[in-house]
Motif scaffolding. Structure first.
Motif, PDB file in Angstrom:
ATOM      1  N   ASN A   5      60.744  -5.797  79.822  1.00  0.00           N
ATOM      2  CA  ASN A   5      60.113  -5.164  80.726  1.00  0.00           C
ATOM      3  C   ASN A   5      58.942  -5.741  81.163  1.00  0.00           C
ATOM      4  N   THR A   6      58.851  -7.221  80.985  1.00  0.00           N
ATOM      5  CA  THR A   6      57.763  -7.863  81.455  1.00  0.00           C
ATOM      6  C   THR A   6      58.084  -8.504  82.785  1.00  0.00           C
ATOM      7  N   GLN A   7      59.304  -8.765  83.227  1.00  0.00           N
ATOM      8  CA  GLN A   7      59.543  -9.704  84.330  1.00  0.00           C
ATOM      9  C   GLN A   7      60.885  -9.116  84.582  1.00  0.00           C
ATOM     10  N   GLY A   8      61.299  -9.046  85.895  1.00  0.00           N
ATOM     11  CA  GLY A   8      62.554  -8.252  86.388  1.00  0.00           C
ATOM     12  C   GLY A   8      63.369  -9.401  86.360  1.00  0.00           C
ATOM     13  N   ALA A   9      64.733  -8.944  86.030  1.00  0.00           N
ATOM     14  CA  ALA A   9      65.907  -9.709  86.329  1.00  0.00           C
ATOM     15  C   ALA A   9      67.120  -8.997  86.651  1.00  0.00           C
ATOM     16  N   ARG A  10      67.755  -9.387  87.505  1.00  0.00           N
ATOM     17  CA  ARG A  10      68.965  -8.869  88.103  1.00  0.00           C
ATOM     18  C   ARG A  10      70.132  -9.703  88.454  1.00  0.00           C
ATOM     19  N   ILE A  11      71.368  -9.152  88.303  1.00  0.00           N
ATOM     20  CA  ILE A  11      72.496  -9.967  88.594  1.00  0.00           C
ATOM     21  C   ILE A  11      72.567  -9.919  90.223  1.00  0.00           C
ATOM     22  N   LEU A  12      72.763 -11.196  90.491  1.00  0.00           N
ATOM     23  CA  LEU A  12      72.689 -11.420  92.044  1.00  0.00           C
ATOM     24  C   LEU A  12      74.287 -11.752  92.439  1.00  0.00           C
ATOM     25  N   ALA A  13      75.170 -12.165  91.714  1.00  0.00           N
ATOM     26  CA  ALA A  13      76.348 -12.355  92.279  1.00  0.00           C
ATOM     27  C   ALA A  13      77.351 -12.442  91.036  1.00  0.00           C
ATOM     28  N   GLU A 178      59.816  -4.073  89.643  1.00  0.00           N
ATOM     29  CA  GLU A 178      60.404  -2.938  90.362  1.00  0.00           C
ATOM     30  C   GLU A 178      61.829  -2.845  90.612  1.00  0.00           C
ATOM     31  N   LYS A 179      62.322  -4.000  90.801  1.00  0.00           N
ATOM     32  CA  LYS A 179      63.817  -4.234  91.060  1.00  0.00           C
ATOM     33  C   LYS A 179      64.611  -4.744  89.855  1.00  0.00           C
ATOM     34  N   ASN A 180      64.076  -4.687  88.831  1.00  0.00           N
ATOM     35  CA  ASN A 180      64.635  -5.234  87.382  1.00  0.00           C
ATOM     36  C   ASN A 180      66.076  -4.309  87.307  1.00  0.00           C
ATOM     37  N   GLY A 181      67.072  -5.266  87.087  1.00  0.00           N
ATOM     38  CA  GLY A 181      68.302  -4.479  86.810  1.00  0.00           C
ATOM     39  C   GLY A 181      68.968  -4.616  85.218  1.00  0.00           C
ATOM     40  N   ILE A 182      68.123  -5.345  84.481  1.00  0.00           N
ATOM     41  CA  ILE A 182      68.633  -5.374  83.153  1.00  0.00           C
ATOM     42  C   ILE A 182      67.645  -4.776  82.210  1.00  0.00           C
ATOM     43  N   LEU A 183      68.015  -3.344  81.810  1.00  0.00           N
ATOM     44  CA  LEU A 183      67.299  -2.684  81.376  1.00  0.00           C
ATOM     45  C   LEU A 183      66.815  -2.685  79.841  1.00  0.00           C
ATOM     46  N   GLY A 184      67.794  -3.103  79.050  1.00  0.00           N
ATOM     47  CA  GLY A 184      67.561  -3.156  77.713  1.00  0.00           C
ATOM     48  C   GLY A 184      68.914  -3.506  76.868  1.00  0.00           C
ATOM     49  N   PHE A 185      68.929  -3.897  75.752  1.00  0.00           N
ATOM     50  CA  PHE A 185      69.920  -4.463  74.869  1.00  0.00           C
ATOM     51  C   PHE A 185      69.850  -3.983  73.314  1.00  0.00           C
ATOM     52  N   GLN A 186      71.001  -4.085  72.602  1.00  0.00           N
ATOM     53  CA  GLN A 186      70.877  -3.890  71.146  1.00  0.00           C
ATOM     54  C   GLN A 186      72.244  -4.722  70.837  1.00  0.00           C
ATOM     55  N   VAL A 329      72.444  -2.619  79.043  1.00  0.00           N
ATOM     56  CA  VAL A 329      72.341  -1.773  79.787  1.00  0.00           C
ATOM     57  C   VAL A 329      71.781  -2.160  81.413  1.00  0.00           C
ATOM     58  N   ILE A 330      72.631  -2.132  82.390  1.00  0.00           N
ATOM     59  CA  ILE A 330      72.356  -2.564  83.650  1.00  0.00           C
ATOM     60  C   ILE A 330      72.018  -1.452  84.633  1.00  0.00           C
ATOM     61  N   LYS A 331      71.266  -1.439  85.464  1.00  0.00           N
ATOM     62  CA  LYS A 331      71.207  -0.887  86.810  1.00  0.00           C
ATOM     63  C   LYS A 331      71.591  -1.489  87.692  1.00  0.00           C
ATOM     64  N   TRP A 332      72.745  -1.189  88.586  1.00  0.00           N
ATOM     65  CA  TRP A 332      73.036  -2.295  89.639  1.00  0.00           C
ATOM     66  C   TRP A 332      72.217  -2.404  90.932  1.00  0.00           C
ATOM     67  N   LYS A 333      71.953  -3.460  91.089  1.00  0.00           N
ATOM     68  CA  LYS A 333      71.291  -3.459  92.559  1.00  0.00           C
ATOM     69  C   LYS A 333      71.721  -4.196  93.501  1.00  0.00           C
ATOM     70  N   CYS A 334      72.047  -3.553  94.564  1.00  0.00           N
ATOM     71  CA  CYS A 334      72.990  -4.281  95.622  1.00  0.00           C
ATOM     72  C   CYS A 334      71.889  -5.194  96.504  1.00  0.00           C
TER      73      CYS A 334
END
Length: 334
Positions: A5-13, A178-186, A329-334
């Motif tokens: 939760n300190t820096q956003g990361a998302r799957i781009l492709a 705000e655009k973070n797509g990788i929410l958390g893990f276990q 858990v991922i929130k998909w961002k197009c």
């Protein structure tokens, strides 16, 4: 569970690759005493892909999947900062990520292998996200690739029906929170049960002069009943723990993407979570168990088929040898 939760990361492709040779259940039945009906009923698998050719290896599949991911966003390989190759079947025991780096021309990237068998891709995603979270890297290529056909005893009916070869890749990029797509893990490990699923090392010779043993790795060894019990008990708990920490209910999940090991496991986990089977992403019937490749392979296919939409919540969970299991858990961002 740790929250990113300190820096956003998302799957781009995403990208994927499988060998050309398709081995269906009827072909398997020519090698061992089994049948298409027996295999489908117990596993859900109808066919699998097998890598052939003396000079072909996991590097070829991993590289092709990576190039396809890069091409989708017209990204220059030189923009990749880090390559994580999740595999248990490297072309070199010292690691194969560097070979992928050279093959795709990502010459500025740091590259290393990550070995966690069927959980490897989940651990690769989490590891990559950490590097983005702490500001070390911007563009990370995470690959899940395995060629377990090379470690399969094709006379062993209990294992040869299960495994196939393949590769999947994702590009993770830093973004605003705000655009973070990788929410958390276990993540979890139970090393006391590592012998339930393994490719064990066997001593074969001994150098009498300096008392050094020389050996080789055996074929895949698996206790199917124990692995099943492990998966259907531990995976739902991992998912629920991760969701609870994020204040997300299972009913809010759009898609459940599990390691493609066995159809019975997929449905059992979904049932224990009260998630309808229509939310399962699966291509197990076409590829079998491709180990670290199974999740990114299925993810890429689901995206190609336009099943996943913007802001969909995807629960991804891997489980297997180690024994290891993990959820992201991922929130998909197009």
């Amino acid at each position: 569970m740790k929250s990113l939760n300190t820096q956003g990361a998302r799957i781009l492709a995403t990208g994927s690759a499988v060998p050309e040779l398709c081995v269906n259940n009827f072909k398997i039945s020519e090698m061992v005493e089994t049948s298409d009906d027996w295999i489908v009923t117990r596993t859900g698998i109808k066919e699998r892909r097998v890598l052939t050719g003396i000079n072909k290896s996991v590097v070829d599949l991993a590289s092709l999947a990576s190039i396809r991911a890069l091409n989708k966003i017209s990204m220059d390989p030189l923009e990749i900062d880090l390559i994580i190759l999740a595999t248990s079947s490297p072309n070199d025991l010292f690691g194969s990520a560097s070979q992928v780096q050279a093959k795709i021309g990502a010459n500025k990237a740091v590259a290393f292998d990550l070995t966690a068998a069927c959980s490897g891709f989940v651990l690769g995603i989490v590891t990559g996200a950490q590097f983005i979270q702490n500001g070390s890297y911007k563009n990370i290529l995470v690959i899940g690739a395995d060629v377990l056909s090379k470690w399969t005893d094709w006379s062993d009916r209990s294992t040869c029906i299960l495994f196939g070869d393949g590769a999947g890749a994702v590009i993770i990029q830093s973004c605003s929170i705000e655009k973070n797509g990788i929410l958390g893990f276990q993540l979890n490990t139970d090393g006391e049960k590592s012998d339930q699923l393994s490719i064990p090392y066997r001593n074969k010779e001994k150098n009498q002069t300096i008392s050094i043993c020389k050996g080789e790795f055996d074929f895949i060894q698996m206790n199917g009943k124990e692995v099943y019990k492990f998966a259907v008990s531990k995976v739902p708990l991992s998912i629920l723990t991760c969701l609870h920490s994020l204040c997300i209910s299972p009913k809010d999940i759009s898609w459940l993407l599990l390691h493609q090991a066995n159809e019975r496991i997929l449905y059992a986990v979904a049932e224990r979570l009260s998630i309808h089977s229509s939310k399962l992403i699966s291509n197990l019937h076409k590829y079998g168990n491709t180990s670290a490749a199974s999740i990114p392979l299925a993810l890429d296919e689901a995206l190609k088929n336009k099943r996943i939409k913007d802001n969909d919540l995807i629960v991804i969970s891997g489980f297997g040898a180690g024994l290891t299991w993990g959820t992201v858990v991922i929130k998909w961002k197009c």
